[in-house]
Design a protein around this motif. Sequence first.
Motif, PDB file in Angstrom:
ATOM      1  N   ALA A  66       5.437 -35.655 -11.166  1.00 17.96           N
ATOM      2  CA  ALA A  66       4.361 -34.678 -11.352  1.00 17.96           C
ATOM      3  C   ALA A  66       3.872 -34.148 -10.019  1.00 17.96           C
ATOM      4  O   ALA A  66       3.623 -32.942  -9.868  1.00 17.96           O
ATOM      5  N   MET A  67       3.748 -35.025  -9.028  1.00 19.38           N
ATOM      6  CA  MET A  67       3.289 -34.588  -7.707  1.00 19.38           C
ATOM      7  C   MET A  67       4.310 -33.663  -7.055  1.00 19.38           C
ATOM      8  O   MET A  67       3.945 -32.713  -6.349  1.00 19.38           O
ATOM      9  N   GLU A  68       5.585 -33.928  -7.261  1.00 15.98           N
ATOM     10  CA  GLU A  68       6.620 -33.035  -6.720  1.00 15.98           C
ATOM     11  C   GLU A  68       6.512 -31.649  -7.333  1.00 15.98           C
ATOM     12  O   GLU A  68       6.664 -30.629  -6.637  1.00 15.98           O
ATOM     13  N   ARG A  69       6.240 -31.591  -8.643  1.00 18.80           N
ATOM     14  CA  ARG A  69       6.083 -30.284  -9.297  1.00 18.80           C
ATOM     15  C   ARG A  69       4.840 -29.572  -8.781  1.00 18.80           C
ATOM     16  O   ARG A  69       4.853 -28.357  -8.555  1.00 18.80           O
ATOM     17  N   LEU A  70       3.772 -30.336  -8.597  1.00 17.36           N
ATOM     18  CA  LEU A  70       2.545 -29.729  -8.074  1.00 17.36           C
ATOM     19  C   LEU A  70       2.772 -29.155  -6.681  1.00 17.36           C
ATOM     20  O   LEU A  70       2.314 -28.050  -6.363  1.00 17.36           O
ATOM     21  N   HIS A  71       3.474 -29.897  -5.855  1.00 14.05           N
ATOM     22  CA  HIS A  71       3.695 -29.456  -4.477  1.00 14.05           C
ATOM     23  C   HIS A  71       4.612 -28.246  -4.418  1.00 14.05           C
ATOM     24  O   HIS A  71       4.470 -27.381  -3.540  1.00 14.05           O
ATOM     25  N   SER A  72       5.533 -28.144  -5.369  1.00 12.98           N
ATOM     26  CA  SER A  72       6.474 -27.024  -5.367  1.00 12.98           C
ATOM     27  C   SER A  72       5.814 -25.727  -5.801  1.00 12.98           C
ATOM     28  O   SER A  72       6.297 -24.643  -5.489  1.00 12.98           O
ATOM     29  N   GLY A  73       4.700 -25.853  -6.545  1.00 13.91           N
ATOM     30  CA  GLY A  73       4.009 -24.658  -7.010  1.00 13.91           C
ATOM     31  C   GLY A  73       4.738 -23.926  -8.103  1.00 13.91           C
ATOM     32  O   GLY A  73       4.448 -22.757  -8.367  1.00 13.91           O
ATOM     33  N   VAL A  77       3.175 -26.500 -13.000  1.00 11.93           N
ATOM     34  CA  VAL A  77       1.994 -27.092 -12.377  1.00 11.93           C
ATOM     35  C   VAL A  77       0.999 -27.578 -13.421  1.00 11.93           C
ATOM     36  O   VAL A  77       0.479 -28.695 -13.337  1.00 11.93           O
ATOM     37  N   VAL A  78       0.717 -26.753 -14.401  1.00 17.66           N
ATOM     38  CA  VAL A  78      -0.263 -27.127 -15.428  1.00 17.66           C
ATOM     39  C   VAL A  78       0.200 -28.366 -16.177  1.00 17.66           C
ATOM     40  O   VAL A  78      -0.585 -29.276 -16.460  1.00 17.66           O
ATOM     41  N   SER A  79       1.490 -28.423 -16.498  1.00 22.28           N
ATOM     42  CA  SER A  79       2.037 -29.592 -17.172  1.00 22.28           C
ATOM     43  C   SER A  79       1.904 -30.840 -16.310  1.00 22.28           C
ATOM     44  O   SER A  79       1.587 -31.928 -16.805  1.00 22.28           O
TER      45      SER A  79
END
Length: 333
Positions: A66-73, A77-79
């Motif tokens: 999840a943090m990797e997805r958040l960082h990738s933008g 992100v919402v998920s």
Amino acid sequence: MRSWENDPAYQAVERAFINADPFEQVGGPLDVRAVVADIRQGAKDGFLLEEVPWDRFPEGVRVREAMERLHSGDAAVVSALGTLIGLCANDMRAAVAPAVPFLIRMGTDPEGRHRAEALTVVGEVARMWHQGVCTRADMLRFHDDDEWFFEVTGYLQNWSVQAAREAIAADTDLLLPLLDDPDAAVRTATAYALAAASDRAQGILTAFHSRLLSEHNPAARAGLILAIAQLARAHQDQGAVAWMRACWSDPARPPEVRVSAALGWMCLTDLPVPDELRAMLDTLATDETARLMSPLPWMRAVETAKGSGLHSCLRTMLHPGTPGVEDCDDPWS
């Protein structure tokens, strides 16, 4: 979700926290407080997720993903934020606590698109289970050092919450400037996170009071009042009760400030509720005030299908143990 029986992290927690004395783990590889404290400053600032031993804690691999997805933008992100909030809601904070320093940095990124949401997750990790809890004794209480609480995995939840609160305290200097952020949602989420700091309470309280003098957004003002009350309770600020009373009894203050201060006062003391406070709430705790305060994380945590978070608090605090109150047309008559 993988079977708990076959997951090495679940098995390790079961052996250490269910089948043995949890305090044998103090300072060791399964002490999430030590894990978070050991994250290098350069790893935090550089978002080096690979330096964190996520897999030591149940669902930690999901948190890293999840943090990797958040960082990738990317579009997920919402998920990813939903994954983190969901784990907190399911009392599985041990895996999310190591993400707190990274989420704080996401919140400070002026180019970030979900800054308020990231900071709200920070505040959620740093609180025990509190959904639906709105009694005077428990609503603003952290519970992380007075008795043991265990997560659904068997992990000692006190340690998860302490790890998050200590991480917030360590990054106070990053968070304080956000109290003046142009986005009111970011200001509110920052206050929610800082209210959970384990240290530096006096400096944070001073910043809260200073911001309140210039805060023009009604919901953010209400959030600052609740943040002051929660931090003051955690750190036993002796002047907070008198200050809250001065706020709710002052007719020159805006309605949301007086109503929030009334909630704070009731949570900071077990004194009988004075008639003056009840009369003020009868006048000012309207549906409009409830809607104004509804975005606040404290209110979202206690709203129900039968009413707003504010009205849930008033029903519980003003009429504790009264059967049928929820069905009244006037929720605190």
